[in-house]
Each structure stands twice: as C-alpha cells, then as structure tokens.
Design a protein around this motif. Structure first.
Motif, PDB file in Angstrom:
ATOM      1  N   LEU A 227       0.652  -1.136   0.202  1.00  0.00           N
ATOM      2  CA  LEU A 227      -0.042   0.058   0.075  1.00  0.00           C
ATOM      3  C   LEU A 227       0.823   1.375  -0.086  1.00  0.00           C
ATOM      4  N   ASP A 228       1.809   1.202   0.899  1.00  0.00           N
ATOM      5  CA  ASP A 228       2.768   2.667   1.067  1.00  0.00           C
ATOM      6  C   ASP A 228       3.658   2.851  -0.044  1.00  0.00           C
ATOM      7  N   ASP A 229       4.190   1.792  -0.428  1.00  0.00           N
ATOM      8  CA  ASP A 229       5.212   1.785  -1.529  1.00  0.00           C
ATOM      9  C   ASP A 229       4.818   1.623  -2.957  1.00  0.00           C
ATOM     10  N   LEU A 230       3.974   0.900  -3.100  1.00  0.00           N
ATOM     11  CA  LEU A 230       3.552   0.414  -4.463  1.00  0.00           C
ATOM     12  C   LEU A 230       1.985   0.838  -4.848  1.00  0.00           C
ATOM     13  N   HIS A 231       1.384   1.770  -3.851  1.00  0.00           N
ATOM     14  CA  HIS A 231       0.193   2.159  -4.039  1.00  0.00           C
ATOM     15  C   HIS A 231      -1.013   1.187  -4.622  1.00  0.00           C
ATOM     16  N   ALA A 232      -0.977  -0.007  -3.987  1.00  0.00           N
ATOM     17  CA  ALA A 232      -1.723  -1.072  -4.476  1.00  0.00           C
ATOM     18  C   ALA A 232      -3.055  -0.862  -4.528  1.00  0.00           C
ATOM     19  N   THR A 233      -3.835  -1.214  -5.685  1.00  0.00           N
ATOM     20  CA  THR A 233      -5.453  -1.168  -5.821  1.00  0.00           C
ATOM     21  C   THR A 233      -5.898  -2.443  -5.522  1.00  0.00           C
ATOM     22  N   ARG A 234      -5.182  -3.488  -5.412  1.00  0.00           N
ATOM     23  CA  ARG A 234      -5.390  -4.904  -5.099  1.00  0.00           C
ATOM     24  C   ARG A 234      -4.037  -5.573  -4.649  1.00  0.00           C
ATOM     25  N   VAL A 235      -4.304  -6.603  -3.712  1.00  0.00           N
ATOM     26  CA  VAL A 235      -3.177  -7.026  -3.286  1.00  0.00           C
ATOM     27  C   VAL A 235      -3.534  -8.847  -3.574  1.00  0.00           C
ATOM     28  N   GLY A 236      -2.283  -9.183  -3.939  1.00  0.00           N
ATOM     29  CA  GLY A 236      -2.414 -10.800  -4.399  1.00  0.00           C
ATOM     30  C   GLY A 236      -2.138 -11.304  -2.967  1.00  0.00           C
ATOM     31  N   HIS A 237      -3.112 -12.309  -2.618  1.00  0.00           N
ATOM     32  CA  HIS A 237      -3.488 -12.792  -1.174  1.00  0.00           C
ATOM     33  C   HIS A 237      -3.832 -11.993  -0.126  1.00  0.00           C
ATOM     34  N   GLY A 238      -2.887 -11.277   0.573  1.00  0.00           N
ATOM     35  CA  GLY A 238      -3.366 -10.576   1.732  1.00  0.00           C
ATOM     36  C   GLY A 238      -3.931 -11.067   2.808  1.00  0.00           C
ATOM     37  N   VAL A 239      -4.092 -12.126   2.974  1.00  0.00           N
ATOM     38  CA  VAL A 239      -4.454 -12.832   4.053  1.00  0.00           C
ATOM     39  C   VAL A 239      -3.877 -12.622   5.578  1.00  0.00           C
ATOM     40  N   ARG A 240      -2.494 -12.216   5.355  1.00  0.00           N
ATOM     41  CA  ARG A 240      -1.786 -12.105   6.776  1.00  0.00           C
ATOM     42  C   ARG A 240      -2.368 -10.688   7.506  1.00  0.00           C
ATOM     43  N   ALA A 241      -3.020  -9.856   6.611  1.00  0.00           N
ATOM     44  CA  ALA A 241      -3.455  -8.782   7.199  1.00  0.00           C
ATOM     45  C   ALA A 241      -4.444  -8.935   8.049  1.00  0.00           C
ATOM     46  N   ALA A 242      -5.145 -10.005   8.265  1.00  0.00           N
ATOM     47  CA  ALA A 242      -5.977 -10.452   9.397  1.00  0.00           C
ATOM     48  C   ALA A 242      -5.317 -10.250  10.838  1.00  0.00           C
ATOM     49  N   GLU A 243      -4.021 -10.273  10.854  1.00  0.00           N
ATOM     50  CA  GLU A 243      -3.260 -10.267  12.108  1.00  0.00           C
ATOM     51  C   GLU A 243      -3.051  -9.135  12.699  1.00  0.00           C
ATOM     52  N   ASP A 244      -3.531  -7.898  11.838  1.00  0.00           N
ATOM     53  CA  ASP A 244      -3.433  -6.433  12.346  1.00  0.00           C
ATOM     54  C   ASP A 244      -4.750  -5.754  11.877  1.00  0.00           C
ATOM     55  N   PRO A 245      -5.618  -5.355  13.132  1.00  0.00           N
ATOM     56  CA  PRO A 245      -6.631  -4.819  12.853  1.00  0.00           C
ATOM     57  C   PRO A 245      -6.757  -3.476  12.494  1.00  0.00           C
ATOM     58  N   ARG A 246      -5.641  -2.833  12.516  1.00  0.00           N
ATOM     59  CA  ARG A 246      -5.553  -1.360  12.115  1.00  0.00           C
ATOM     60  C   ARG A 246      -5.391  -1.497  10.520  1.00  0.00           C
ATOM     61  N   LEU A 247      -4.723  -2.541  10.336  1.00  0.00           N
ATOM     62  CA  LEU A 247      -4.589  -2.624   8.557  1.00  0.00           C
ATOM     63  C   LEU A 247      -5.924  -3.157   8.087  1.00  0.00           C
ATOM     64  N   LEU A 248      -6.452  -3.985   8.820  1.00  0.00           N
ATOM     65  CA  LEU A 248      -7.804  -4.405   8.230  1.00  0.00           C
ATOM     66  C   LEU A 248      -8.677  -3.263   8.136  1.00  0.00           C
TER      67      LEU A 248
END
Length: 352
Positions: A227-248
């Motif tokens: 998100l920060d470096d590549l300004h993603a509009t989609r993320v391939g996979h992304g499931v580990r975001a579940a470990e960070d409520p703020r990121l969710l």
C-alpha cells in the motif's frame, strides 16, 4: 450453509443447495502455467520428451510446504518444470483456451490471468514475441468461449528492479491489446517492495492497476508495503492482514481488494487447515475479497472450489457467497457493462 426449500412431487420437501458453479463471478488471481490441466502437462511433456518430477506425474496434487526457503524452492522447481513444457505458440494457445474453459465451467464471467512473459521468452523468440503470442491466445480464447479475459503482467521480485521497469513499460505499451494491470510475484520475503516503486509508478501512469503479491508468506508488514510503496489497488493474497486490526480497517476504508486463495494457502502451509484461513475475519472487517485459484495445476483446486471452502469450512451463507462474488466483480478491471451483467446474474442466482 444456506439452502432453499423446494417442493417434491406429491407435496414433500427437500433441501436444495445452490450450485456454486452457477454463481457468476470474476477470477482475479490465476497464474499462467499454474492454470494448466494436469493431463495437458503430461501430454506436452511426452511430446517434447521432458522428464517431469514424480510430484507432477502422480494422481494427486504434490505435497508442498513453502513456509521455509527450501519448501518454496521445491514449489518453484515444480512450476519451472511445468513451464518448460510450453515451447510453441500452439502450446500457449491450448493452455489459455483450456484455462478459459475451466473458468467458464466454474461460473467465471471475467478472468485476469497473470503472467511474467520473460519466463517464456527464451522458447518463444524473445520478450515481445512471447507477449504478443500470449495476448493473441487470450483474445482468441475469449472470443471462442465468451469469457471476458484480460492479462496482468507480473514482474519477478527475485530479479533486478530494472527488469521490472522494462516489463512495466512493455505492459503500458500493450495496454490496448488487453493488459489491465501490473503485479509483483514470487517469494515476498525476498526483496523490498520499495525497490519496485518506479516500475509500479510507470504502470500506474500508463493507466494500469497495481496488484502486487503481499501478506502470504510474509506478515502484515508486506501488505502495508504494497500500500505505502506500490500504491496497490489490489493485493495478491493479503490474508496475513488479518493479524493487524488497524491494517484491516485501512484495507476496508480504501476498498483495496485482497485476492484470497484458500486452497493455495493450505497447500503451501500458510495455514494448517481450510478452516484456519481467515476468510471470516476479512469478510466481517469489510475487506473486499476476490477468491482465486492461484495455481490449480499444483494445488488441485479451481475457482468454484474456493467458494466451496468458504461455504463448507467457514459457514458462509449463499447470501454471503453472493456478496463475495460481487466483490470479485467490483475489484476487477472489467468494463462497466460486463460488471453490470455479472452483478445481475449474481442477483438471479441468489433469487432462484
């Protein structure tokens, strides 16, 4: 699991479960060689006299675990062995047509297939000829099957960032031939996302969506880097975001679609069991998802199977499965009229 009730002849009643293969959906995470049918791989290997690893000739998908570098290397070795069987334009055309046929069978109305053309260039006459062969095959398969189909060009994070810039410029040059996005694949534990920021800037400036891999083998930080470096509009996979409520919350707020591949996550050892994949966590947090098959050649599960995992192992109702399908459509690069048609079809599936 939600079911509907229908009358039996004579007044009886029985449960009817809606067929997930009839649910219209978009497929946003499918790798090129990994889309191949196992029978096709065996036929091509025989044609070219390629001796495949035993894991690719067995009746069941190979046993993989890519959470350490040795396991990831084995996964890549199998993928490379399969790719070595794609040697002529006719092989590319067959792979793409069959991938489209499988998607149509699973209810897909839109497919964005992901490819790094540099991997095919040595056997197809160079980088530009390889890309043109791939794009021609996609155009032909789309016409013949009726499936909306486009290409996402992906750079390899194991290679130099300058190679990624070359690919980004090439992807922009061929945007009018069916390229809709730019990605970054391979082991996200290697190489920093920010090293590829210029390549993604080139792609974005050329009108392509940004869809790098993150949050699969590495944790939430890799998603934040996308998100920060590549300004993603989609993320391939992304499931580990579940470990960070703020990121969710951030993903939900900005509507960044995560291309979640449940069967792949289990096959590669990211999660031990299908019920451990945090589909419910992401869904309840409002994070848009597009379920994908990733590499069915190696994982043995195609698109509709991913929805079946959500139903069987996570208790998604048909109403929620329909919403997952809507999210896949909204996260796609499909034209507005295609999206409208697919969304209408989802409503019809749910109403039946």
């Amino acid at each position: 699991m939600e079911s509907t009730r229908v009358n039996r002849p004579g007044g009886g009643r029985r449960d009817r479960v809606r067929d997930l293969s009839d649910l219209p959906k978009a497929h946003l995470h499918l790798h090129f060689t990994g889309s191949m049918r196992s029978t096709t791989l065996l036929e091509l290997a025989d044609k070219y006299g390629v001796r495949l690893p035993d894991a690719l000739t067995a009746d069941e998908p190979p046993k993989l675990r890519a959470t350490d570098e040795r396991g990831w290397f084995r996964f890549q070795r199998l993928y490379d062995a399969a790719r070595a069987c794609l040697r002529e334009p006719a092989d590319i055309q067959r792979l793409v047509r069959e991938a489209a046929e499988e998607d149509v069978r699973d209810g897909s109305g839109w497919l964005e297939i992901q490819v790094d053309p540099t991997s095919y260039a040595p056997l197809l006459g160079g980088l530009i000829p390889a890309l043109e062969i791939i794009l021609d095959a996609v155009d032909t398969a789309s016409r013949e099957t009726g499936l909306g189909m486009r290409v996402l060009v992906a750079a390899n994070r194991m290679k130099h960032p300058l190679d990624a810039r070359t690919l980004a410029r090439l992807a922009v040059r061929y945007a009018d031939r069916g390229i809709v996005g730019f990605g970054l694949s391979n082991d996200e534990r290697r190489g920093m996302a920010r090293d590829f920021d210029r390549a993604f800037a080139i792609a974005r400036e050329g009108g392509l969506l940004a869809a790098p891999h993150g949050g699969e083998l590495a944790g939430p930080r890799s998603v934040r880097d996308c998100l920060d470096d590549l300004h993603a509009t989609r993320v391939g996979h992304g499931v580990r975001a579940a470990e960070d409520p703020r990121l969710l919350r951030r993903l939900a707020e900005y509507g960044v679609t995560c291309e979640v591949c449940p069967a792949s996550n289990v096959a590669l050892g990211v999660y031990a069991k299908p019920e451990d994949v945090p589909l419910r966590v992401l869904f309840d947090a409002g994070v848009p998802m597009a379920l994908g098959a990733d590499d069915p050649l190696l994982f043995g599960a195609r698109l509709a199977d991913q929805y079946e995992i959500a139903r069987r192992h996570h208790g998604f109702t048909d109403t929620e499965l329909a919403e997952l399908a809507r999210q896949s459509v909204r996260g796609s690069a499909a034209p507005a009229d295609t999206q409208k048609q697919l969304l209408s079809g989802i409503d019809t599936w749910l109403a039946d």
